[in-house]
Design an enzyme around this catalytic site. Structure first.
Site, PDB file in Angstrom:
ATOM      1  N   TYR A   1       5.178  24.466  19.689  1.00 46.34           N
ATOM      2  CA  TYR A   1       4.910  24.597  21.119  1.00 46.34           C
ATOM      3  C   TYR A   1       4.374  25.996  21.448  1.00 46.34           C
ATOM      4  CZ  TYR A   1       6.869  20.145  22.690  1.00 46.34           C
ATOM      5  OH  TYR A   1       7.070  18.815  22.940  1.00 46.34           O
TER       6      TYR A   1
ATOM      7  N   GLU B   1      13.455  16.293  22.667  1.00 45.45           N
ATOM      8  CA  GLU B   1      13.080  15.902  21.310  1.00 45.45           C
ATOM      9  C   GLU B   1      14.171  16.262  20.304  1.00 45.45           C
ATOM     10  OE1 GLU B   1       9.204  17.731  20.990  1.00 45.45           O
ATOM     11  OE2 GLU B   1       8.562  16.602  22.760  1.00 45.45           O
TER      12      GLU B   1
END
Length: 416
Positions: free
Chosen positions: A96, A138
């Site tokens: 990310y 997640e």
């Protein structure tokens, strides 16, 4: 830390800009990032990069995020869908950071002076607000996967041709450890090395049978007239499916993720109410998992499975479905065949309707159970099919909360 009220206003005011320039931003983002961070090629579907589906999907997501920045609950279904897929690909938090860096850089390159320091700060905060939310979700999904936290090696135990274009793959774990159960309708990610590309690629395939402790089954469609030796084969979305059909044999090893996905039949919450499973083409695969699970559980709730295929030869699971309906009177099977040629190679020429699958042709009571306001509808197939079914069902008075839809690929149905 959340966004300030000023930053919320900046993000919301960015929506028209993203609507106009979003695709240019995301195309530049993916191009630069995958060129400079080559290991991410293992993660991203390269066919969806070339055909533009992935940049378009991200651009639409950015616009939706800006539009709903002060009403993030409206984005919950879309975010959950993305998180489920990311978890199945074992996306890591550090990735990310890379994505954020390259996405903000692309915004600066495309927007130029319009990306003022204040706008950049606002989008940096907005990006990490969403990224942190997704990272947490997640991590939770992976933690809930019974200790299955990374790619696992599976052996192709068997291949069975279900139709002219669909083959089932029976997959057994190399480590012989029992497999976790799953919700019927969910998928697994399959990853394999592609020598002609020089890196791995993964695809998602619906599980197509009831849960078993020793093996999983997926049923994969082969793209016809696809030359795996063509120099631009990486541009074709059917690359991995055709590699499985043509190059992966019994005994070969592939990598598999834990089951994931937000499209599923709740074997407790959906128990007792009528169930209608509507599919076209290879969209039948998650429906087979749902039906097999319901039958294995001994339920007597009314069930209709409706399927549309181009021809008898391309239709999968018809004989199995007829066997189920003969032994389970509460199950109905309705078949649409677009081109019913009785001289084709298929042995089974049973069908109910000619032409493209049309929900309006079905019996409203016997097939669709429209007289019961608890009926649940599950829909899977190409985008145009999904939209048609959605419009037909809602026009018949079915509430959208009773319709669940699954689309294969990077897009989303325009109605859901």
């Amino acid at each position: 830390m959340g966004l300030t009220s000023e930053q919320v206003q900046i993000i919301r005011s960015s929506a028209p800009i993203l609507q106009e320039h979003g695709n240019t931003i995301t195309t530049s983002f993916y191009s630069t990032m995958l060129k400079e961070v080559s290991e991410l090629k293992n993660v991203f579907n390269q066919a969806n990069q070339v055909n533009g589906h992935q940049p378009a999907a991200l651009a639409a997501s950015l616009h939706a995020y800006a539009t709903n920045i002060d009403n993030l609950g409206a984005l919950s279904p879309a975010v959950e869908k993305i998180c489920q897929k990311h978890a199945s690909l074992y996306i890591q938090p550090k990735q990310y950071e890379v994505v954020g860096e390259y996405l903000l850089r692309a915004m600066g390159e495309v927007l130029g002076s319009a990306l003022t320091p204040e706008v950049l700060d606002a989008w940096t905060a907005a990006y990490w607000q969403l990224a942190d939310l997704m990272i947490d979700r997640e991590e939770q999904l992976v933690q809930d996967a019974d200790g299955w936290t990374d790619w696992r090696k599976f052996r192709i135990a068997d291949k069975f041709k279900e139709s002219e274009v669909i083959t089932s793959f029976y997959l057994e774990p190399v480590d012989k450890k029992p497999l976790p159960s799953f919700m019927p309708g969910q998928y697994i990610s399959v990853q394999t090395y592609v020598p002609r590309l020089g890196y791995k690629q993964s695809r998602q395939y619906s599980l197509s049978d009831a849960p078993h402790a020793d093996w999983y089954r997926i049923s994969v469609k082969k793209e016809e007239d696809l030359d795996l030796e063509h120099p631009e084969i990486h541009k074709h979305p059917g690359l991995i499916s055709n590699i499985l059909h043509d190059e992966r044999q019994m005994g070969d090893i592939i990598e598999v993720s834990h089951p994931a996905g937000e499209f599923f039949l709740d074997t407790e919450g959906d128990l007792g109410c009528p169930i209608v499973l509507l599919s076209a083409g290879v969209g039948i695969t998650p429906m087979m998992s749902m039906l097999d699970t319901l039958v294995a559980n001994g339920t007597d709730q009314p069930i209709t499975l409706v399927h549309g295929a181009h021809s008898f030869a391309q239709r999968a699971f018809s004989s199995q479905l007829q066997t189920i309906t003969h032994s389970h009177p509460h199950v109905r099977y309705v078949s649409f065949i677009k081109n019913p040629d009785v001289h084709d190679s298929a042995k089974d020429h049973h069908y109910d309707y000619t032409g493209r699958e049309d929900v309006k042709k079905l019996d409203r009571a016997k097939d669709l159970f429209l007289d019961n306001d608890t009926t649940r509808y599950f829909v899977c197939g190409p985008n145009s099919f999904m939209d048609d079914v959605w419009h037909s069902l809602t026009e018949m008075g079915v509430g959208k909360e009773r319709i669940k839809m699954e689309l294969f690929g990077a897009g989303m149905p325009t109605t859901n």
